[in-house]
Design an enzyme around this catalytic site. Structure first.
Site, short mmCIF file in Angstrom:
data_model
loop_
_atom_site.label_atom_id
_atom_site.label_comp_id
_atom_site.label_asym_id
_atom_site.label_seq_id
_atom_site.Cartn_x
_atom_site.Cartn_y
_atom_site.Cartn_z
N HIS A 111 3.99 -4.38 9.23
CA HIS A 111 3.85 -4.26 10.68
C HIS A 111 2.57 -4.88 11.22
O HIS A 111 2.33 -4.83 12.42
CB HIS A 111 3.92 -2.77 11.06
CG HIS A 111 4.98 -2.01 10.31
ND1 HIS A 111 6.31 -2.35 10.39
CD2 HIS A 111 4.90 -0.97 9.42
CE1 HIS A 111 7.01 -1.53 9.59
NE2 HIS A 111 6.17 -0.69 9.00
N TYR A 158 10.89 8.84 1.54
CA TYR A 158 10.83 7.90 0.42
C TYR A 158 11.45 8.43 -0.88
O TYR A 158 11.43 7.73 -1.89
CB TYR A 158 9.36 7.48 0.18
CG TYR A 158 8.72 6.90 1.43
CD1 TYR A 158 9.23 5.74 2.00
CD2 TYR A 158 7.63 7.51 2.05
CE1 TYR A 158 8.68 5.20 3.16
CE2 TYR A 158 7.07 6.99 3.20
CZ TYR A 158 7.59 5.83 3.74
OH TYR A 158 7.04 5.30 4.89
N PRO A 190 0.79 -1.23 0.00
CA PRO A 190 0.00 0.00 0.00
C PRO A 190 0.83 1.28 0.00
O PRO A 190 1.85 1.37 0.68
CB PRO A 190 -0.83 -0.10 1.29
CG PRO A 190 -0.17 -1.15 2.11
CD PRO A 190 0.50 -2.09 1.15
N ASN A 191 0.33 2.22 -0.78
CA ASN A 191 0.87 3.58 -0.88
C ASN A 191 2.19 3.69 -1.63
O ASN A 191 2.71 4.78 -1.82
CB ASN A 191 0.99 4.24 0.51
CG ASN A 191 -0.35 4.30 1.21
OD1 ASN A 191 -1.30 4.83 0.65
ND2 ASN A 191 -0.45 3.73 2.40
N ALA A 201 2.97 -0.73 4.90
CA ALA A 201 2.47 -0.80 6.28
C ALA A 201 2.04 -2.22 6.68
O ALA A 201 1.99 -2.53 7.88
CB ALA A 201 1.31 0.18 6.45
N ARG A 220 4.56 10.95 -2.03
CA ARG A 220 4.40 10.80 -0.58
C ARG A 220 5.72 11.06 0.16
O ARG A 220 6.78 10.60 -0.26
CB ARG A 220 3.88 9.39 -0.24
CG ARG A 220 4.89 8.28 -0.37
CD ARG A 220 4.35 6.90 -0.06
NE ARG A 220 4.10 6.66 1.34
CZ ARG A 220 4.22 5.45 1.92
NH1 ARG A 220 4.59 4.39 1.21
NH2 ARG A 220 3.96 5.32 3.19
N ARG A 265 12.66 4.72 12.94
CA ARG A 265 11.40 5.47 12.90
C ARG A 265 10.51 5.07 14.10
O ARG A 265 11.02 4.66 15.12
CB ARG A 265 10.72 5.25 11.54
CG ARG A 265 11.61 5.77 10.38
CD ARG A 265 10.95 5.63 9.04
NE ARG A 265 9.73 6.44 8.95
CZ ARG A 265 8.82 6.29 7.98
NH1 ARG A 265 9.02 5.38 7.02
NH2 ARG A 265 7.74 7.04 7.96
N GLU A 267 12.96 -8.97 1.96
CA GLU A 267 12.13 -7.84 2.41
C GLU A 267 12.92 -6.55 2.18
O GLU A 267 14.11 -6.50 2.52
CB GLU A 267 11.87 -8.03 3.92
CG GLU A 267 11.18 -6.87 4.61
CD GLU A 267 11.20 -7.02 6.14
OE1 GLU A 267 11.99 -7.85 6.67
OE2 GLU A 267 10.46 -6.28 6.79
N ASP A 299 2.39 -15.84 6.41
CA ASP A 299 1.95 -17.21 6.11
C ASP A 299 2.04 -17.51 4.61
O ASP A 299 2.38 -18.63 4.22
CB ASP A 299 0.50 -17.42 6.58
CG ASP A 299 0.40 -17.57 8.09
OD1 ASP A 299 1.45 -17.73 8.75
OD2 ASP A 299 -0.73 -17.54 8.61
N SER A 320 12.86 3.38 3.46
CA SER A 320 13.30 4.19 4.60
C SER A 320 14.01 3.32 5.63
O SER A 320 13.92 2.08 5.58
CB SER A 320 12.10 4.90 5.24
OG SER A 320 11.23 3.94 5.82
N ARG A 368 6.79 0.74 13.78
CA ARG A 368 7.47 0.22 12.57
C ARG A 368 8.59 -0.76 12.91
O ARG A 368 9.28 -1.26 12.02
CB ARG A 368 8.04 1.38 11.75
CG ARG A 368 6.97 2.24 11.12
CD ARG A 368 7.56 3.31 10.21
NE ARG A 368 6.69 4.46 10.17
CZ ARG A 368 5.64 4.60 9.34
NH1 ARG A 368 5.36 3.67 8.47
NH2 ARG A 368 4.88 5.68 9.39
N HIS A 408 12.76 -2.17 2.51
CA HIS A 408 12.12 -0.91 2.89
C HIS A 408 12.99 0.23 2.41
O HIS A 408 14.22 0.20 2.59
CB HIS A 408 11.95 -0.83 4.41
CG HIS A 408 11.10 -1.93 4.93
ND1 HIS A 408 9.74 -1.97 4.76
CD2 HIS A 408 11.43 -3.09 5.53
CE1 HIS A 408 9.27 -3.09 5.25
NE2 HIS A 408 10.27 -3.80 5.73
N ASN A 467 8.25 -5.25 -0.75
CA ASN A 467 8.09 -4.15 0.20
C ASN A 467 6.62 -4.15 0.58
O ASN A 467 5.78 -3.64 -0.18
CB ASN A 467 8.49 -2.81 -0.44
CG ASN A 467 8.39 -1.68 0.57
OD1 ASN A 467 7.80 -1.84 1.64
ND2 ASN A 467 8.98 -0.54 0.24
C1 DQA Z 1 8.08 1.30 4.06
C2 DQA Z 1 8.11 1.54 5.56
C3 DQA Z 1 6.75 1.25 6.16
O1 DQA Z 1 6.78 1.47 7.55
C4 DQA Z 1 5.70 2.16 5.55
O2 DQA Z 1 4.43 1.86 6.07
C5 DQA Z 1 5.71 2.13 4.08
C6 DQA Z 1 6.98 2.10 3.37
C7 DQA Z 1 9.42 1.69 3.39
O3 DQA Z 1 9.60 1.34 2.23
O4 DQA Z 1 10.26 2.34 4.02
O5 DQA Z 1 4.67 2.23 3.43
O6 DQA Z 1 7.89 -0.09 3.82
#
Ligand code: DQA
Length: 151
Positions: A80, A22, A9-10, A77, A17, A107, A98, A87, A102, A111, A100, A74
């Site tokens: 978390h 980011y 998401p996002n 959110a 954003r 943070r 995995e 699963d 950031s 997170r 990220h 990635n």
């Molecule tokens: C993220 C870090 C997450 O905490 C956040 O919710 C994101 C982006 C990152 O790429 O740093 O949406 O996964």
């Protein structure tokens, strides 16, 4: 080799954003970077993004059924909160990295938890969008046996 590169998401809002966290590269540009990087290495990249948890579960399963060699994810959110994504990765046994953008460990407290991490061979954080390329190379190294499973 074929890798699924999944974004949660996002992450379609990259470039818009919170640039302090980011950066300014858009999702479209990120996909171009990933595709070019994978092409140079003879890897087919299947890049997918969704704001919906179930889509990500479906795509993790699809990676398995389509015979992909690994996953870079990635989860945004959902990192978390989502036992379902943990699963799903465990169900496939596919090597998964995995990533990220950031530095999540510096943070907010919420997170600091990552459910999916327990099923991943490696986690990359805080290297901006370059972290995706690092994650891809780690997956290639792992599959070639050069980089034993490590975090
Ligand atoms: C993220 C870090 C997450 O905490 C956040 O919710 C994101 C982006 C990152 O790429 O740093 O949406 O996964």
């Amino acid at each position: 080799m074929k890798f699924y590169i999944l974004n949660g998401p996002n992450l379609n809002m990259l470039g818009i954003r919170e640039p302090a966290h980011y950066g300014t590269v858009t999702y479209k540009d990120l996909v171009s970077m990933i595709e070019a990087h994978c092409k140079e290495r003879g890897v087919t990249a299947v890049c997918l993004q969704s704001n919906h948890e179930g889509d990500l579960v479906d795509w993790i399963q699809q990676a398995y059924f389509e015979g992909a060699d690994g996953i870079v994810i990635n989860p945004g959110a959902y990192t978390h909160t989502s036992v379902a994504l943990l699963d799903a990765v465990k169900s496939t046994s596919l090597p998964t990295v995995e990533i990220h953008i950031s530095k999540v460990e510096e943070r907010e407290a919420f997170r600091q938890v990552s459910y999916i991490r327990a099923a991943c061979i490696k986690t990359v954080t805080g290297h901006g969008v370059a972290g995706y390329l690092e994650a891809i190379d780690a997956l290639i190294g792992h599959l070639k046996g050069a980089d034993p499973a490590c975090k």
